[in-house]
Design a protein around this motif. Structure first.
Motif, PDB file in Angstrom:
ATOM      1  N   VAL A  89       0.913  -1.191  -0.116  1.00  0.00           N
ATOM      2  CA  VAL A  89       0.027  -0.091   0.098  1.00  0.00           C
ATOM      3  C   VAL A  89       0.798   1.303  -0.083  1.00  0.00           C
ATOM      4  CG1 VAL A  89      -1.851  -1.179   1.220  1.00  0.00           C
ATOM      5  CG2 VAL A  89      -0.191   0.071   2.413  1.00  0.00           C
ATOM      6  N   GLY A  90       0.378   2.406  -0.721  1.00  0.00           N
ATOM      7  CA  GLY A  90       1.157   3.599  -0.675  1.00  0.00           C
ATOM      8  C   GLY A  90       0.328   4.661  -0.615  1.00  0.00           C
ATOM      9  N   LYS A  91       0.693   5.646  -0.161  1.00  0.00           N
ATOM     10  CA  LYS A  91      -0.023   6.997   0.020  1.00  0.00           C
ATOM     11  C   LYS A  91       0.947   8.260  -0.235  1.00  0.00           C
ATOM     12  CE  LYS A  91      -2.210   6.957   3.972  1.00  0.00           C
ATOM     13  NZ  LYS A  91      -2.706   7.318   5.492  1.00  0.00           N
ATOM     14  N   TYR A  92       0.395   9.084  -1.050  1.00  0.00           N
ATOM     15  CA  TYR A  92       1.218  10.255  -1.578  1.00  0.00           C
ATOM     16  C   TYR A  92       0.579  11.516  -1.596  1.00  0.00           C
ATOM     17  CZ  TYR A  92      -0.734   9.023  -5.967  1.00  0.00           C
ATOM     18  OH  TYR A  92      -1.651   8.777  -7.028  1.00  0.00           O
ATOM     19  N   SER A  93       1.128  12.727  -1.224  1.00  0.00           N
ATOM     20  CA  SER A  93       0.162  13.912  -1.375  1.00  0.00           C
ATOM     21  C   SER A  93       1.420  15.234  -1.261  1.00  0.00           C
ATOM     22  CB  SER A  93      -0.756  14.181  -0.161  1.00  0.00           C
ATOM     23  OG  SER A  93       0.512  14.280   1.057  1.00  0.00           O
ATOM     24  N   ASP A 129       4.275   7.617   1.807  1.00  0.00           N
ATOM     25  CA  ASP A 129       4.401   6.494   2.652  1.00  0.00           C
ATOM     26  C   ASP A 129       3.983   5.101   1.771  1.00  0.00           C
ATOM     27  OD1 ASP A 129       4.052   4.843   5.035  1.00  0.00           O
ATOM     28  OD2 ASP A 129       2.166   5.644   5.459  1.00  0.00           O
ATOM     29  N   TRP A 130       5.059   4.261   1.858  1.00  0.00           N
ATOM     30  CA  TRP A 130       5.066   3.050   1.022  1.00  0.00           C
ATOM     31  C   TRP A 130       5.371   1.955   2.074  1.00  0.00           C
ATOM     32  CZ3 TRP A 130       8.230   2.191  -3.833  1.00  0.00           C
ATOM     33  CH2 TRP A 130       7.641   1.211  -4.708  1.00  0.00           C
ATOM     34  N   ARG A 131       4.248   0.993   2.220  1.00  0.00           N
ATOM     35  CA  ARG A 131       4.361  -0.023   3.246  1.00  0.00           C
ATOM     36  C   ARG A 131       4.171  -1.408   2.364  1.00  0.00           C
ATOM     37  NH1 ARG A 131       4.184   1.722   8.329  1.00  0.00           N
ATOM     38  NH2 ARG A 131       3.488   4.085   8.422  1.00  0.00           N
ATOM     39  N   THR A 132       4.944  -2.437   2.737  1.00  0.00           N
ATOM     40  CA  THR A 132       4.784  -3.741   2.311  1.00  0.00           C
ATOM     41  C   THR A 132       4.826  -4.949   3.066  1.00  0.00           C
ATOM     42  OG1 THR A 132       7.133  -4.336   1.847  1.00  0.00           O
ATOM     43  CG2 THR A 132       6.166  -3.037   0.049  1.00  0.00           C
ATOM     44  N   GLY A 133       4.048  -6.139   2.810  1.00  0.00           N
ATOM     45  CA  GLY A 133       4.195  -7.169   3.783  1.00  0.00           C
ATOM     46  C   GLY A 133       3.274  -6.955   4.897  1.00  0.00           C
ATOM     47  N   ILE A 134       3.701  -7.179   6.230  1.00  0.00           N
ATOM     48  CA  ILE A 134       2.853  -7.008   7.370  1.00  0.00           C
ATOM     49  C   ILE A 134       2.840  -5.749   7.861  1.00  0.00           C
ATOM     50  CG2 ILE A 134       3.151  -9.409   8.368  1.00  0.00           C
ATOM     51  CD1 ILE A 134       5.187  -8.096  10.040  1.00  0.00           C
ATOM     52  N   ALA A 135       3.719  -4.853   7.356  1.00  0.00           N
ATOM     53  CA  ALA A 135       3.359  -3.349   7.781  1.00  0.00           C
ATOM     54  C   ALA A 135       2.439  -2.775   6.900  1.00  0.00           C
ATOM     55  CB  ALA A 135       4.947  -2.721   7.103  1.00  0.00           C
ATOM     56  N   ALA A 136       1.891  -3.457   5.756  1.00  0.00           N
ATOM     57  CA  ALA A 136       0.917  -2.782   5.061  1.00  0.00           C
ATOM     58  C   ALA A 136      -0.233  -3.125   5.819  1.00  0.00           C
ATOM     59  CB  ALA A 136       0.726  -3.478   3.727  1.00  0.00           C
ATOM     60  N   LYS A 137      -0.538  -3.913   6.676  1.00  0.00           N
ATOM     61  CA  LYS A 137      -1.919  -4.127   7.471  1.00  0.00           C
ATOM     62  C   LYS A 137      -2.174  -3.097   8.458  1.00  0.00           C
ATOM     63  CE  LYS A 137      -2.435  -9.202   7.098  1.00  0.00           C
ATOM     64  NZ  LYS A 137      -2.990 -10.301   7.479  1.00  0.00           N
ATOM     65  N   ASP A 138      -3.655  -2.467   8.401  1.00  0.00           N
ATOM     66  CA  ASP A 138      -3.823  -1.669   9.500  1.00  0.00           C
ATOM     67  C   ASP A 138      -4.501  -2.382  10.665  1.00  0.00           C
ATOM     68  OD1 ASP A 138      -4.622   0.692  10.721  1.00  0.00           O
ATOM     69  OD2 ASP A 138      -6.127   1.166   9.341  1.00  0.00           O
TER      70      ASP A 138
END
Length: 197
Positions: free
Chosen positions: A31-35, A104-113
């Motif tokens: 997941v990724g978020k940018y602004s 903000d770029w997250r992969t794997g288990i870090a991508a879970k909220d």
């Protein structure tokens, strides 16, 4: 790879681009978020503050594309492993300006909220922690297999390189001995013609 990439902030001049790469394992959730950061806090974002964002796989497959936006997000499951790139393109502006991007770029288990997982039901805090630990163990297990595969690939490459170097060394030695033999034969025939031998 199971990595945590925390939010980062970077500058781009108008008319330029910047790419960020992340080594992502096949089937990993990302997941990724940018602004764009508003240069005039408290006022609306300037109309010409826009960017184009592309997320591509190592093979060039497009996983996300947004044109002329000031913010956005993406989420996907990697269909291939390797270095994925997120590229940010800024339009040409007159006069040139520097824009700031939060990413903000997250992969794997870090991508879970995990906070939203806890809110969804009446899950006790201990259950959430156990789920986190279970996911971490699964990710470590997958990572070990991934590293083992990479190690096998590197060993194959090393064996192939060693074999090629052995063949090359043998051919080099053969050529050198042939040249020495030809020189010896040439010198011998030269001295025989001059009747020095």
């Amino acid at each position: 790879m199971w990595k945590v990439v925390n939010c980062m902030r970077f500058d781009i001049e108008s008319g330029h681009s910047k790419c960020i790469t992340e080594d992502i394992k096949i089937s990993a959730v990302t997941v990724g978020k940018y602004s764009l950061v508003n240069p005039n806090e408290g006022y609306p974002m300037p109309d010409d503050y826009k960017l184009t964002v592309k997320v591509n796989s190592p093979q060039g497959h497009n996983y996300h594309h947004s044109d002329h936006v000031d913010s956005g997000n993406f989420a996907f499951t990697a269909g291939e492993g390797g270095d994925f790139s997120a590229c940010f393109y800024m339009p040409e502006l007159r006069p040139p300006r520097t824009m700031v991007i939060d990413f903000d770029w997250r992969t794997g288990i870090a991508a879970k909220d995990w906070s939203s997982v806890a809110k969804k039901g009446t899950i006790e805090a201990m259950e959430v922690e156990l789920k986190k630990l279970l996911d971490k163990v699964a990710s470590i297990h997958d990572e070990m297999f991934y590293l083992r595969e990479r190690e096998e690939e590197m060993q194959k490459l090393n064996r192939s390189t060693n074999s090629k170097m052995g063949t090359f060394s043998f051919l080099s030695l053969l050529i050198c001995l042939s040249v020495v033999g030809l020189q010896f034969w040439h010198l011998k025939s030269f001295f025989e013609r001059k009747k020095l031998l």
